[in-house]
Write a protein that holds these residues in place. Structure first.
Motif, short mmCIF file in Angstrom:
data_model
loop_
_atom_site.label_atom_id
_atom_site.label_comp_id
_atom_site.label_asym_id
_atom_site.label_seq_id
_atom_site.Cartn_x
_atom_site.Cartn_y
_atom_site.Cartn_z
N UNK A 173 43.99 -15.38 28.64
CA UNK A 173 44.80 -15.19 27.43
C UNK A 173 45.68 -13.94 27.54
N UNK A 174 45.07 -12.83 27.96
CA UNK A 174 45.83 -11.59 28.10
C UNK A 174 46.85 -11.71 29.23
N UNK A 175 46.46 -12.36 30.32
CA UNK A 175 47.37 -12.50 31.45
C UNK A 175 48.62 -13.29 31.07
N UNK A 208 50.77 -9.94 30.25
CA UNK A 208 51.13 -9.47 31.59
C UNK A 208 52.20 -10.33 32.24
N UNK A 209 52.06 -11.67 32.14
CA UNK A 209 52.99 -12.56 32.85
C UNK A 209 54.16 -13.01 32.00
N UNK A 210 54.13 -12.79 30.70
CA UNK A 210 55.16 -13.33 29.81
C UNK A 210 56.46 -12.57 29.99
N UNK A 211 57.55 -13.30 30.17
CA UNK A 211 58.87 -12.69 30.29
C UNK A 211 59.51 -12.60 28.91
N UNK A 212 59.93 -11.43 28.47
CA UNK A 212 60.46 -11.28 27.11
C UNK A 212 61.65 -12.17 26.84
N UNK A 213 62.53 -12.35 27.83
CA UNK A 213 63.74 -13.14 27.56
C UNK A 213 63.39 -14.58 27.24
N UNK A 273 40.86 -5.41 25.62
CA UNK A 273 41.66 -6.08 26.65
C UNK A 273 43.13 -6.11 26.27
N UNK A 274 43.38 -6.32 24.97
CA UNK A 274 44.77 -6.36 24.51
C UNK A 274 45.44 -5.00 24.70
N UNK A 275 44.75 -3.94 24.30
CA UNK A 275 45.33 -2.60 24.42
C UNK A 275 45.56 -2.24 25.88
N UNK A 276 44.57 -2.56 26.73
CA UNK A 276 44.75 -2.25 28.16
C UNK A 276 45.89 -3.05 28.76
N UNK A 277 46.05 -4.30 28.32
CA UNK A 277 47.15 -5.11 28.81
C UNK A 277 48.50 -4.54 28.41
N UNK A 278 48.57 -4.08 27.15
CA UNK A 278 49.84 -3.48 26.69
C UNK A 278 50.14 -2.22 27.48
N UNK A 279 49.12 -1.42 27.71
CA UNK A 279 49.34 -0.19 28.48
C UNK A 279 49.80 -0.52 29.89
N UNK A 280 49.26 -1.63 30.43
CA UNK A 280 49.67 -1.99 31.77
C UNK A 280 51.14 -2.36 31.82
N UNK A 320 53.11 -22.96 15.94
CA UNK A 320 52.89 -23.86 17.07
C UNK A 320 52.96 -23.06 18.37
N UNK A 321 52.07 -23.36 19.29
CA UNK A 321 52.02 -22.64 20.58
C UNK A 321 52.79 -23.45 21.61
N UNK A 322 53.87 -22.90 22.18
CA UNK A 322 54.63 -23.65 23.20
C UNK A 322 53.79 -23.89 24.44
N UNK A 323 54.07 -25.00 25.10
CA UNK A 323 53.33 -25.33 26.33
C UNK A 323 53.64 -24.35 27.45
N UNK A 324 54.79 -23.69 27.37
CA UNK A 324 55.15 -22.75 28.44
C UNK A 324 54.23 -21.55 28.49
N UNK A 325 53.46 -21.29 27.41
CA UNK A 325 52.52 -20.17 27.42
C UNK A 325 51.29 -20.46 28.25
#
Length: 1712
Positions: free
Chosen positions: A1374-1376, A1380-1385, A1422-1429, A1699-1704
């Protein structure tokens, strides 16, 4: 143009003046060749007839536009008065202390603290080109640092000047610059240590003189070492010619070295009480100058600072106290009273208190010290004589001892500093900073001045050669013909001093003679050089002096004291006493072993031009002169091996007054330091050099239209010069520059000014003519009007009578009625025609408009479908291309993996070979050790035999001695009677002889014992070595057995792998069956797809039938009666949409439970299939392991593996086929879920309005049963298909252990499956868009039915809770995927802002609903550590609607501060990244780029800024700044950044733009002009327009530009009167007083039409600004960050609707 032609009326010249050296005068009449007198007009109005001849015309004065230049070489006329005047303007009026003179930086001592040395200034100069900024010591340091980093060549900065000129401070600032720009994070703060060495050396080597309060009394060369990253790693220091005489003598108003006064000021502190010191007035060595205090200096505070720097360099308190002991001892030694005893003797009392303290501190015997202070020992060949000394001789001996101790202490401190600054590793490059005394000449010049001037002669020679070399390189680079320039070579003076039989060698020779005197040495000089060397003279009125013609001036030296200072001797007995001191430091000073050489010697590889002359005498004591000459040779070698940079410090006046300009003193120093010599060398050829771009920009006004028509600017410049200057010898064309003779630029400036004046006259003529014509026409028009009315009045009065009036009135009435009738008829006709035309026209226009709208509507529909088709096709092609690349990459990666395995096999074979070789070497080593052991045993036996022989010889010798003794006793008894008188004498001799023999015996016995002990020790050592060798042999044997075991294991493994390869070879034959099975699976897949499509069509038809039945059976009027008027307003015109919605809601609610059960069954079956597919993947991995292991076999098996490599490549393809089948299975699952999700979405939004109608429920049951039958059939079909897939998977599992030989066919099938999979993915995306569209429609309908649902509530379908269910093991995924892997654009284009945050919060609510503290804590961390990463924030406020979604069980307030800190850190890092991107653009775009073309004119910039003549088309402009800002703004908006944060970020960026631009303006005098102010104001307006365009006026960004805006206004405003000064004071409120004065002093006119700011006006403004209490800092802090505030903006999205997109890739989450 000839030089004589420039002497025309109104031109100005310089004439000599006894007070000001040079003064200006204007030529009153033109000069003609042959005139004897030049008529001049002085500045005070008086006329002067100045005698001239054609060879010595007075030097011409430069145009005012060239005065005040940064570089003296930019002046058109290069001579002494021009240099002096330019320095006066810059220093006295503009308050600028630095000026370039070619490669030299001239630094004037301001005698005032200036705010131009802060860290902000350092960062402003860092990375800049030398000519881009105003002259500064930091610019020279940056140039040296940059050349070192770029060229990997060592650099030197040579700082010279006379005492009080500011050499020490300049060198200190240069070193501080290096320490700041090369900060290293891991070298124990080496930069701080390097800087800390300065206060220590200044304390022990600097003193107050009449010229300087902190004068360096020694020369210093500091090498700062850098590593490959250009960071400081260490340093080393060399010193030259310490002024030791200052320890014992100071002139009036001078002091001893600072350290003595610091020690005396701290005497009462407890740690110093044992030194028994008092105030400085109590000691002879500190009170001679009469003034022990320096104004503004606290010696006690300085002592604390000195101790701190000692500690920083790692010197412990014990070491510091040892140093202070010696210093205190020197002071007490100076107070030892020596009394005269007659004329030939002197004495020192042993009870002298200071003598006792001196001896106590240094651990000496006071009696011996007192004795040898007043006596000296003279050793001759026959005897040793103690000779008493007179009181003056004793005082000299005491002072010589004090000087010697202090000199040793100084050298010792420097050596310890060098040790503290040593570094481990290798030095890559270094920068040396030479702080050395300049040329000196006093009323009385002695040995010290002779050595100083000798050093300056060497440095001047090196400087002349370097300048000559640079000038030659410049000409060769530009392809200009090189002619030899005559420059002053001071080699004859150097030869006079240092050559064979020169002054220094004669001095050393005289020092060798026992009775050598200064007079004898001087007489030798007279004999050798008078009338033989033109550089040596004998004074007319003196027989004790000699004169040397140095490069700077003639200097007269007094010979008195030369020999004594050159010898620098201390009496031997005093040295022996100090050598025997109990104080270890003092004793070490006087040891006979010489000190080690400086480590500099090993670093320099360049050899000197001449061999250092050494004496052949072994007893020759090194003199001061010879040591100084050697160190000077080493220094010159160092400088010649580096790239030098020169800083010449100038003392502006002797009274130390701030910004006072003494012309006489400055000219004297300019001549002495070589600045004028540089100017002279430049002036001999082509001193003025312009790039083609500079010339084109400056003198474009002189060009004709025909010349400007040329496309090449070089050709334009050449054509203009050929026309303006007919003598082609006056200029030369280089590759990038134009070279001018002296005076030609001034001539061009005159032509330009004449052209401008002529143009101004023409403009004024036309404007004045236009104004006069305008005035004339206005007056003429007024006169005509007056005439017209006047004449009309006269005519009326003459012509009017009663009859005429009546007739005229009657005619008017008749005309009125007639004209009215005619006009009415015409109007009616036109009115009818107009109405008819309008009707037809309006109809025609309406029909045409209708046709056009219809065509546009149809065109839009066509465009919509065409664009959709093009977009889909483009997307498919891109996706197809990406997948092909992925497949190709994976194949290549597997091939590479096989190659790596083969390489590992080679490595193991090589390792076995090396181990065997190592074993053989170990065996050989053991044999060698055994041989050494045998040799050691043989040695031992030989030593035992030698010991036995030695014992026998000693015993035999003892026996002989005893026998001889008895014989002597017998002889003694016989002769005793006869020689009774001699008996006593013989007895004494016998006793002495016996004693001596016994001593010899005892010595031999002790030697024998020592030999036996040493033999035993060696024997023990050999035994230990033998034991260690035995242990090593045993270890080698163990290692040998282990290696044998490893070899056996390798053989076993090799046999196993052979069998495995044989098995795989057999299985490869069955690959064809696998290929057929794949074809079967593909056909089944096509059938499943067709069935799914038909099922979808049937579902749509059924749904439409159900809807139609529901609409027909429902009572519309009944529903309308139950709705209020407010509800009816939300319906459409016929109300059918709402009723269709109600019918769908009822139908889908009944179907939900059935679909849910079906979905669960499908999910279980799919999970079983997934498990089986995973099992297949594990077996595939097992096969891959087998292939990896087979690479470890020997050479024969490796050949077999090479043959099978191509077959093994099919395994990844089979794995890819399985993954494709899995994707097909997942597509089926997704399609079923889509249908279910459609129905569930509708069920969530439907109300309970239809539950009272029984007939409709029956109809719905029938429809439901029919639908159930359809779904049952579909389920059976899907189960059959899944069973078939399972069977196919089992079949694949059996066949997957084989390998395929037919590779190409399978690749084609895999690519076809990939294309089909893409089509399925495209359909899936289309379904997502349809679902989103339907959700939007349902959302609008839900608002309409909201109130009705509240009134008629009943049991409805299941609603979502706004939670997402997840498993603990899925937390990392979930965090990944979300962070971590999500592209903002990808998030911001098609999705709601902050969607990942909403999803995370829904997961948090799920953990809260379970009341699982560990699960919630783990997710938050995990969320906070992911954001810091990744390097986002939630707020504590909620809207009333969001309160429903609050957590029930946990309080997350403790995480708010953590997340807030993370958000602030992200914001600051975001700002830093934007600043880093925009900062290089700011100065070129805001300051250098001309946004208003044609209003600026370039000026010559001299040596330091000679850029290429090619246009820099890639330079940044104002558009670049605006584009970068727009890019930042668009990125922030696209990523959903809160508008308030966007405003704060823009404000921060605008502050940076204003601060960087303003700081650069402060440091660039050439930019401070009226026209540049207009450019800046224009650029600010562009920024304001940008703010307005982006609707950011309320961001306060505009206010951050206020200082820059006021600076631009200040450059443009008039600056002459008192009212102007008051207006500046009132308007410039955002600028500090320092900044306003800096801009006024730096204001530089572009041409003669602008006027300089007078010093009196600057003083007026400064007087008004004195009342302000603002910062004294010149530069703005570009690192300043405004405080950030995070606003709260409530989310408009309901969690249950998200709704959660399938691309996630979050399929493992379940909505609750």
């Amino acid at each position: 143009m000839a030089v004589a032609e420039l002497y025309t009326q109104y031109n100005r010249v310089w004439i000599p003046d006894p007070e000001e050296v040079w003064k200006s005068a204007e030529i009153a009449t033109d000069y003609r060749v042959g005139d004897k007198v030049l008529r001049l007009l002085l500045e005070d109005g008086t006329e002067l007839d100045y005698s001239v001849n054609p060879e010595s015309l007075p030097p011409l004065r430069n145009p005012d536009i060239l005065v005040g230049e940064n570089d003296l070489t930019a002046l058109s006329y290069l001579h002494e008065p021009a240099v002096l005047h330019n320095l006066r303007i810059r220093f006295a009026e503009s308050k600028l202390i630095y000026t370039y003179s070619g490669i030299i930086l001239v630094a004037m001592n301001p005698y005032k603290q200036l705010p131009i040395y802060g860290d902000a200034i350092i960062h402003a100069y860092s990375g800049q080109n030398m000519g881009d900024m105003d002259p500064h010591i930091f610019a020279v340091a940056e140039e040296a640092y940059k050349q070192m980093a770029r060229n990997n060549r060592n650099q030197s900065i040579i700082v010279s000047g006379e005492s009080g000129a500011g050499k020490t401070v300049s060198a200190r600032y240069a070193m501080r610059y290096f320490a700041t720009v090369s900060k290293s994070g891991s070298n124990a703060h080496m930069e701080d240590k390097v800087l800390a060495s300065n206060p220590i050396t200044e304390a022990v080597g600097n003193a107050k003189t009449t010229r300087n309060d902190n004068s360096s009394r020694f020369g210093k060369y500091t090498e700062i070492s850098f590593d490959k990253q250009n960071q400081i790693i260490g340093a080393n220091m060399r010193t030259y010619l310490l002024e030791k005489s200052r320890v014992v003598f100071q002139s009036e108003n001078e002091r001893n070295y600072h350290i003595f006064y610091q020690l005396c000021a701290s005497a009462q502190q407890s740690e110093f009480k044992h030194l028994k010191l008092g105030s400085a007035e109590e000691f002879n060595y500190t009170r001679m100058g009469g003034n022990t205090v320096i104004e503004g200096v606290n010696d006690r505070a300085e002592m604390v600072e000195t101790q701190k720097t000692f500690t920083l360099l790692g010197f412990k308190e014990d070491f510091q106290m040892d140093v202070f002991k010696i210093l205190a001892a020197i002071l007490h030694l100076g107070n030892v009273q020596i009394t005269a005893v007659g004329n030939e003797r002197s004495s020192v009392s042993e009870d002298d208190s200071h003598l006792k303290v001196f001896c106590e501190l240094l651990g000496l015997e006071s009696g011996r010290v007192a004795q040898w202070l007043c006596n000296r020992k003279i050793i001759t060949s026959s005897e040793t004589v103690v000779k008493p000394m007179t009181r003056p001789q004793a005082v000299n001996a005491r002072d010589a001892l004090a000087k010697k101790i202090y000199a040793h202490l100084f050298d010792f401190i420097v050596e310890r500093i060098n040790q503290a600054l040593q570094f481990s590793g290798k030095q890559h490059t270094f920068i040396g900073v030479l702080d050395i005394y300049g040329f000196e000449t006093f009323d009385v010049n002695s040995f010290e001045q002779f050595c100083i001037n000798y050093a300056n002669e060497k440095l001047q020679q090196q400087f002349n050669m370097h300048v000559f070399k640079l000038e030659q390189e410049e000409y060769m680079k530009e392809d200009i013909p090189w002619t030899l320039i005559d420059f002053y070579d001071n080699q004859p003076v150097i030869d006079l001093i240092e050559a064979k039989m020169g002054i220094l060698e004669l001095l050393d020779e005289e020092c060798l003679l026992p009775h050598g005197t200064d007079e004898n040495w001087l007489q030798k000089l007279y004999n050798n050089f008078v009338n033989k060397n033109p550089l040596f003279e004998k004074p007319r009125m003196s027989n004790t002096s000699f004169v040397i013609q140095h490069f700077a001036d003639k200097v007269e030296y007094k010979c008195e004291g030369f020999l004594e200072k050159n010898r620098d001797t201390v009496y031997d007995m005093l040295v022996e006493i100090l050598r025997a001191s109990k104080f270890h430091l003092c004793a070490n000073f006087f040891q006979e072993n010489p000190a080690p050489l400086s480590p500099f010697g090993s670093m320099i590889t360049v050899k000197s031009a001449k061999q250092v002359i050494k004496s052949n005498s072994k007893h020759f004591r090194t003199t001061v002169g010879s040591k100084f000459r050697s160190s000077l040779y080493l220094l010159m070698e160092t400088l010649n091996a580096t790239t030098p940079h020169y800083v010449r410090c100038i003392k502006p006046n002797d009274e130390k007054l701030p910004f006072e300009f003494d012309s006489k003193r400055i000219v004297q120093q300019l001549r002495a330091c070589g600045v004028l010599e540089t100017i002279r060398i430049s002036a001999q050829s082509y001193p003025s050099r312009w790039t083609y771009i500079e010339f084109y920009s400056r003198y474009g006004i002189l060009m004709t239209k025909q010349e400007l028509s040329f496309s090449d600017k070089k050709e334009v410049c050449k054509a203009v010069l050929h026309r303006l200057i007919q003598d082609s010898n006056q200029y030369q064309f280089g590759k990038t520059k134009i070279f001018f003779r002296a005076g030609q630029v001034a001539y061009l400036e005159k032509l330009r000014l004449d052209k401008l004046r002529q143009s101004c006259v023409v403009i004024q003529k036309h404007i004045r003519g236009w104004l006069q014509r305008k005035k004339f026409l206005r007056e003429r028009r007024a006169a005509l009007i007056i005439q017209r009315y006047f004449r009309g009045q006269q005519t009326v009065r003459k012509a009017i009578t009663a009859v005429a009036l009546k007739e005229a009135w009657a005619a008017i009435i008749i005309q009125k009625h007639c004209r009215g009738y005619l006009v009415r008829n015409l109007y009616q006709l036109i009115h009818v025609a107009t109405i008819t035309i309008q009707a037809y026209t309006r109809g025609f226009l309406a029909r045409r408009r209708y046709r056009k709208m219809l065509e546009e509507h149809k065109a839009v529909i066509l465009q919509k479908y065409a664009r959709a088709w093009l977009a889909r096709r483009r997307f498919q092609s891109i996706r197809r291309f990406v997948l092909n690349i992925q497949l190709t990459y994976r194949v290549q990666r597997l091939q590479k993996k096989l190659e790596d395995q083969n390489k590992e096999n080679h490595g193991l074979v090589e390792k076995l070979t090396s181990l065997a070789a190592l074993r053989a070497g170990d065996v050989e080593k053991i044999q060698k050790l055994e041989a050494e052991l045998e040799r050691a045993a043989a040695h031992r036996r030989s030593y035992e035999e030698k010991g036995k022989r030695y014992r026998g010889a000693v015993e035999e010798k003892l026996a002989k001695l005893q026998k001889h003794n008895s014989e002597l006793e017998t002889q003694k008894d016989q002769i005793q009677l006869k020689l009774q008188e001699k008996t006593e004498e013989l007895k004494e001799k016998m006793d002495n002889l016996t004693k001596q023999l016994f001593d010899d015996v005892q010595k031999e016995e002790r030697q024998r014992m020592l030999l036996e002990k040493s033999f035993e020790l060696k024997t023990q050592d050999y035994e230990k070595q033998i034991q260690s060798l035995k242990e090593e042999i045993k270890a080698l044997k163990d290692e040998k057995t282990q290696l044998q075991q490893l070899v056996e294991e390798e053989h076993v493994t090799s046999d196993g792998l052979k069998a495995e390869v044989a098995r795989l070879s057999k299985q490869a034959k069955t690959i064809s069956e696998f290929e057929k099975e794949i074809q079967l699976l593909q056909a089944q897949k096509i059938d499943v797809e067709k069935h799914v499509q038909s099922q979808k069509r049937e579902m749509r038809e059924k749904m439409s039938e159900i809807t139609k039945q529901l609409l027909e059976s429902y009572d519309i009027e009944d529903v309308r009666s139950r709705l209020s008027m407010e509800d009816l307003e939300h319906l459409n015109e016929d109300g059918e949409l709402w009723f269709a919605y109600e019918g769908l809601k009822k139908a889908t609610r009944v179907l939900e439970s059935h679909f849910q059960s079906q979905k669960e069954c499908y999910e279980k079956e799919i999970e079983a299939l997934n498990f089986k597919v995973v099992h297949l993947s594990q077996e595939i991995n097992h096969l891959q392991k087998l292939f990896r292991e087979e690479n470890d076999i020997n050479e024969s098996i490796r050949l077999e593996v090479t043959r099978l490599t191509s077959e093994n490549m099919m395994i990844p393809d089979f794995k890819q086929q399985i993954s494709e089948l899995e994707k097909q299975k997942q597509d089926l699952e997704i399609r079923l879920n889509e249908q279910t999700e459609k129905m569930k979405g509708k069920l969530e939004e439907l109300s309970n309005q239809l539950n009272r109608s029984q007939e409709e429920e029956g109809t719905q049951r029938k429809a439901m049963e029919a639908q159930n039958e359809i779904h049952t059939k579909e389920k059976e079909q899907l189960i059959d298909k899944i069973q078939e897939m399972q069977e196919a998977s089992d079949h694949l599992k059996k066949q997957f252990e084989t390998e395929s030989e037919v590779k190409s066919n399978f690749w084609q099938e895999a690519s076809r499956l990939t294309l089909e999979n893409r089509d399925l993915e495209e359909e899936l995306d289309m379904k997502d868009r349809v679902i989103k569209k339907l959700q939007d429609q349902v959302k609008t309908l839900s608002k309409t039915a909201g109130k009705a649902n509240d009134v008629h509530s009943s049991s409805g379908p299941k609603e979502y809770l706004g939670m997402l269910q997840y498993k603990r093991e899925d937390e990392a995924r979930l965090i990944q995927n979300l962070i971590l892997d999500l592209k903002p654009r990808g998030v911001v284009v098609n999705m709601i802002p902050g969607l990942p945050a909403h999803i995370l919060f829904m997961c948090v609510r799920y953990a809260d609903s379970l009341n699982d503290a560990n699960m919630l804590k783990s997710l938050m961390n995990s969320t906070i550590n992911g954001i810091k990463q990744v390097v986002k924030e939630f707020m504590k406020h909620n809207s009333p609607h969001q309160n429903k979604n609050c957590l029930n069980n946990f309080d997350l307030s403790e995480y708010r501060q953590i997340l807030s800190d993370v958000a602030i850190r992200i914001y600051h890092q975001f700002i830093i990244i934007m600043e880093k991107n925009i900062q290089p653009i700011i100065v070129p775009g805001m300051l250098e780029y001309e946004s208003l073309q044609g209003i600026s004119g370039l000026k010559p910039t001299g040596f330091r800024k000679r850029s290429s003549s090619v246009d820099d088309t890639d330079a940044y402009t104002m558009t670049s700044v605006l584009q970068q800002l727009s890019y930042f703004y668009t990125t922030m908006c696209q990523n959903g950044l809160d508008p308030e944060l966007v405003r704060q970020a823009v404000k921060q960026l605008f502050f940076l733009i204003g601060a960087v631009t303003l700081n650069s303006l402060f440091l660039r005098k050439d930019m401070c002009s009226c026209r540049k102010g207009m450019q800046i104001r224009c650029n600010i307006s562009y920024l304001e327009e940008w703010l307005k365009d982006k609707n950011l006026q309320n961001s306060l960004a505009k206010e951050t530009l206020e200082p820059l805006s006021q600076a631009a206004w200040l450059l443009q405003v008039k600056k002459t009167t008192d009212s102007d000064a008051k207006e500046i004071y009132e308007r410039c409120t955002s600028l500090s007083a320092v900044q306003i004065i800096k801009i006024l002093n730096s204001y530089t006119p572009i041409d003669d039409f602008e006027k300089r700011v007078t010093p009196s006006f600057v003083r007026k403004v400064q007087a008004l600004l004195n009342s302000r209490e603002d910062s004294s800092q010149l530069m703005l802090d570009t690192k300043y960050l405004f405080q950030v505030t995070f606003p709260f903006t409530p989310s408009p999205h309901a969690l249950e609707m998200i709704q959660i997109p399938s691309s996630f890739k979050l399929g493992f989450l379940n909505r609750l």
